[in-house]
Design a protein around this motif. Structure first.
Motif, PDB file in Angstrom:
ATOM      1  N   UNK A  21      15.186  29.282   2.786  1.00 18.92           N
ATOM      2  CA  UNK A  21      14.407  30.327   2.121  1.00 18.92           C
ATOM      3  C   UNK A  21      13.842  29.877   0.767  1.00 18.92           C
ATOM      4  N   UNK A  22      14.541  28.960   0.114  1.00 24.38           N
ATOM      5  CA  UNK A  22      14.109  28.565  -1.230  1.00 24.38           C
ATOM      6  C   UNK A  22      13.685  27.106  -1.318  1.00 24.38           C
ATOM      7  N   UNK A  23      13.967  26.331  -0.273  1.00 21.03           N
ATOM      8  CA  UNK A  23      13.542  24.943  -0.248  1.00 21.03           C
ATOM      9  C   UNK A  23      14.401  23.994  -1.040  1.00 21.03           C
ATOM     10  N   UNK A  24      15.498  24.473  -1.618  1.00 20.95           N
ATOM     11  CA  UNK A  24      16.355  23.592  -2.409  1.00 20.95           C
ATOM     12  C   UNK A  24      17.700  24.272  -2.623  1.00 20.95           C
ATOM     13  N   UNK A  25      18.661  23.491  -3.119  1.00 17.84           N
ATOM     14  CA  UNK A  25      19.970  24.013  -3.493  1.00 17.84           C
ATOM     15  C   UNK A  25      20.155  23.804  -4.990  1.00 17.84           C
ATOM     16  N   UNK A  26      20.365  24.877  -5.704  1.00 16.43           N
ATOM     17  CA  UNK A  26      20.593  24.787  -7.142  1.00 16.43           C
ATOM     18  C   UNK A  26      22.006  25.200  -7.495  1.00 16.43           C
ATOM     19  N   UNK A  27      22.370  24.938  -8.739  1.00 16.74           N
ATOM     20  CA  UNK A  27      23.704  25.324  -9.205  1.00 16.74           C
ATOM     21  C   UNK A  27      23.893  26.827  -9.080  1.00 16.74           C
ATOM     22  N   UNK A  28      22.807  27.570  -9.323  1.00 19.69           N
ATOM     23  CA  UNK A  28      22.886  29.022  -9.223  1.00 19.69           C
ATOM     24  C   UNK A  28      23.202  29.505  -7.831  1.00 19.69           C
ATOM     25  N   UNK A  29      22.878  28.694  -6.810  1.00 14.84           N
ATOM     26  CA  UNK A  29      23.204  29.065  -5.428  1.00 14.84           C
ATOM     27  C   UNK A  29      24.626  28.634  -5.062  1.00 14.84           C
ATOM     28  N   UNK A  30      25.076  27.508  -5.622  1.00 17.79           N
ATOM     29  CA  UNK A  30      26.397  26.996  -5.291  1.00 17.79           C
ATOM     30  C   UNK A  30      27.522  27.829  -5.900  1.00 17.79           C
ATOM     31  N   UNK A  31      27.308  28.326  -7.105  1.00 16.91           N
ATOM     32  CA  UNK A  31      28.375  29.063  -7.788  1.00 16.91           C
ATOM     33  C   UNK A  31      28.825  30.308  -7.029  1.00 16.91           C
ATOM     34  N   UNK A  32      27.895  31.149  -6.515  1.00 16.89           N
ATOM     35  CA  UNK A  32      28.365  32.304  -5.739  1.00 16.89           C
ATOM     36  C   UNK A  32      29.160  31.904  -4.500  1.00 16.89           C
ATOM     37  N   UNK A  33      28.759  30.785  -3.859  1.00 21.82           N
ATOM     38  CA  UNK A  33      29.498  30.312  -2.690  1.00 21.82           C
ATOM     39  C   UNK A  33      30.917  29.932  -3.081  1.00 21.82           C
ATOM     40  N   UNK A  34      31.054  29.173  -4.159  1.00 22.59           N
ATOM     41  CA  UNK A  34      32.374  28.745  -4.622  1.00 22.59           C
ATOM     42  C   UNK A  34      33.220  29.936  -5.062  1.00 22.59           C
ATOM     43  N   UNK A  35      32.570  30.894  -5.733  1.00 19.50           N
ATOM     44  CA  UNK A  35      33.307  32.105  -6.139  1.00 19.50           C
ATOM     45  C   UNK A  35      33.775  32.884  -4.914  1.00 19.50           C
ATOM     46  N   UNK A  36      32.936  32.942  -3.883  1.00 17.42           N
ATOM     47  CA  UNK A  36      33.302  33.659  -2.664  1.00 17.42           C
ATOM     48  C   UNK A  36      34.507  33.032  -1.983  1.00 17.42           C
ATOM     49  N   UNK A  37      34.541  31.697  -1.947  1.00 21.23           N
ATOM     50  CA  UNK A  37      35.679  31.004  -1.343  1.00 21.23           C
ATOM     51  C   UNK A  37      36.935  31.231  -2.176  1.00 21.23           C
ATOM     52  N   UNK A  38      36.806  31.034  -3.487  1.00 24.11           N
ATOM     53  CA  UNK A  38      37.970  31.169  -4.372  1.00 24.11           C
ATOM     54  C   UNK A  38      38.489  32.598  -4.419  1.00 24.11           C
ATOM     55  N   UNK A  39      37.592  33.579  -4.209  1.00 23.78           N
ATOM     56  CA  UNK A  39      38.004  34.974  -4.281  1.00 23.78           C
ATOM     57  C   UNK A  39      38.346  35.588  -2.942  1.00 23.78           C
ATOM     58  N   UNK A  40      38.257  34.804  -1.856  1.00 24.04           N
ATOM     59  CA  UNK A  40      38.598  35.337  -0.532  1.00 24.04           C
ATOM     60  C   UNK A  40      40.102  35.579  -0.474  1.00 24.04           C
ATOM     61  N   UNK A  41      40.542  36.810  -0.190  1.00 21.93           N
ATOM     62  CA  UNK A  41      41.978  37.096  -0.233  1.00 21.93           C
ATOM     63  C   UNK A  41      42.789  36.272   0.762  1.00 21.93           C
ATOM     64  N   UNK A  42      42.185  35.883   1.890  1.00 21.31           N
ATOM     65  CA  UNK A  42      42.925  35.057   2.844  1.00 21.31           C
ATOM     66  C   UNK A  42      43.182  33.670   2.275  1.00 21.31           C
ATOM     67  N   UNK A  43      42.161  33.092   1.621  1.00 24.48           N
ATOM     68  CA  UNK A  43      42.337  31.790   0.984  1.00 24.48           C
ATOM     69  C   UNK A  43      43.350  31.893  -0.150  1.00 24.48           C
ATOM     70  N   UNK A  44      43.228  32.933  -0.966  1.00 28.80           N
ATOM     71  CA  UNK A  44      44.149  33.123  -2.099  1.00 28.80           C
ATOM     72  C   UNK A  44      45.578  33.283  -1.599  1.00 28.80           C
ATOM     73  N   UNK A  45      45.774  34.087  -0.545  1.00 28.70           N
ATOM     74  CA  UNK A  45      47.122  34.327  -0.019  1.00 28.70           C
ATOM     75  C   UNK A  45      47.731  33.046   0.530  1.00 28.70           C
TER      76      UNK A  45
END
Length: 308
Positions: A149-173
């Motif tokens: 959709x945007x033609x590139x990967x920026x830091x602004x796109x990576x951070x929400x992904x990393x936050x989503x993984x780190x904040x997933x309750x299954x991963x945290x548990x």
């Protein structure tokens, strides 16, 4: 085969009970969403923490296991994406359909059911599959859609992904449980009873929530959903089994991996499809169809697994 089918039947009966409650209006969409949140953030997290806290960290990660699962799953991903592209789907939509063809309901269905059916030895492999799905493939689909959709990967796109993984309750548990195990910390009896009580709600709650959510998703685009369901229920376990054999994965762990790959399409795939507004009807129908058919296919796959 019949004995295995009878063992799996109560799990699917709970899904059917939730579906019936949703269809007759006893369990509305808001009620289903609330139950799903309870299971996701509390009951399932308690169950996963309890499982992980009893594991040996050094024995949990097996490189050959991870390579076999990722390799077999990636092969299915690429094939489904290629078929979707050949039918005129764009890159983002093809990626969403590919994701649908190989992400199973490991959290809500696989963890409670496979541990009961296959025994304590299934805990580590099931948690590995769940982690690989969340960390590798959920990240992959997010990045591919962003690039399409945007033609590139920026830091602004990576951070929400990393936050989503780190904040997933299954991963945290799971991470908290493994840390607890690694530090060899004792769990006080009241805390252990609390975790056991809360975790015990995960299995019935998760299965009921699966059924109730299916009742609120009408099956449209059945034709495309049928081949996606076939990819998930037949092709995925077959490719994972081939990869596990090629890499000489431990037979017991390989059997659990194949059983996990045979699970129906995960409900959270629809959440992603809705979020990205990609192939929502096909994904929704694939979840419904694959869950219904898996009543027969999962016992058959488990029947084929060599017993250790």
């Amino acid at each position: 085969m019949l004995a295995i089918f009878l063992q799996t039947l109560p799990f699917f009966a709970l899904i059917g009970t939730g579906w019936a409650a949703g269809r007759i209006g006893m369990f509305s969409e808001p009620a289903t969403a609330a139950l799903t949140r309870f299971v996701f953030y509390f009951a399932l997290s308690a169950m996963l923490f309890g499982f992980a806290a009893q594991l040996d960290i050094a024995a949990l990660f097996d490189l050959r296991f991870a390579l076999a699962y990722v390799g077999g799953s990636a092969a299915v991903w690429l094939l489904v994406a290629a078929i979707a592209r050949s039918r005129g789907a764009g890159p983002a939509e093809s990626a969403m359909l590919a994701h649908t063809g190989m992400i199973g309901n490991t959290g809500f269905l696989g963890v409670p059911m496979l541990v009961v059916l296959l025994g304590p030895a299934a805990v580590g492999p099931v948690l590995m599959v769940l982690t690989l799905d969340l960390v590798v493939f959920s990240t992959l689909i997010t990045l591919i859609v962003a690039v399409a959709r945007h033609g590139r990967i920026g830091v602004g796109m990576l951070l929400p992904v990393l936050r989503g993984i780190a904040g997933n309750p299954m991963i945290v548990a799971m991470a908290a449980g493994l840390a607890w195990s690694g530090l060899r910390l004792p769990l006080p009896e009241p805390a252990a009873q609390y975790m056991a009580l809360l975790g015990a709600a995960a299995t019935p709650g998760a299965l009921f929530a699966i059924g109730a959510s299916l009742a609120h998703r009408p099956a449209r685009r059945v034709g495309p959903a049928a081949w996606l369901s076939a990819a998930k229920l037949v092709l995925h376990p077959a490719m994972v089994a081939l990869a596990a054999w090629a890499l000489a994965v431990d037979p017991i762990a390989a059997g659990v991996m194949v059983a996990a790959a045979a699970l129906p399409v995960a409900g959270n795939v629809y959440i992603l499809a809705h979020h990205f507004q990609l192939a929502e009807q096909r994904v929704s129908a694939a979840i419904l169809i694959s869950t219904a058919i898996s009543i027969l296919t999962i016992p058959y796959v488990i029947h084929l697994i060599p017993k250790g």
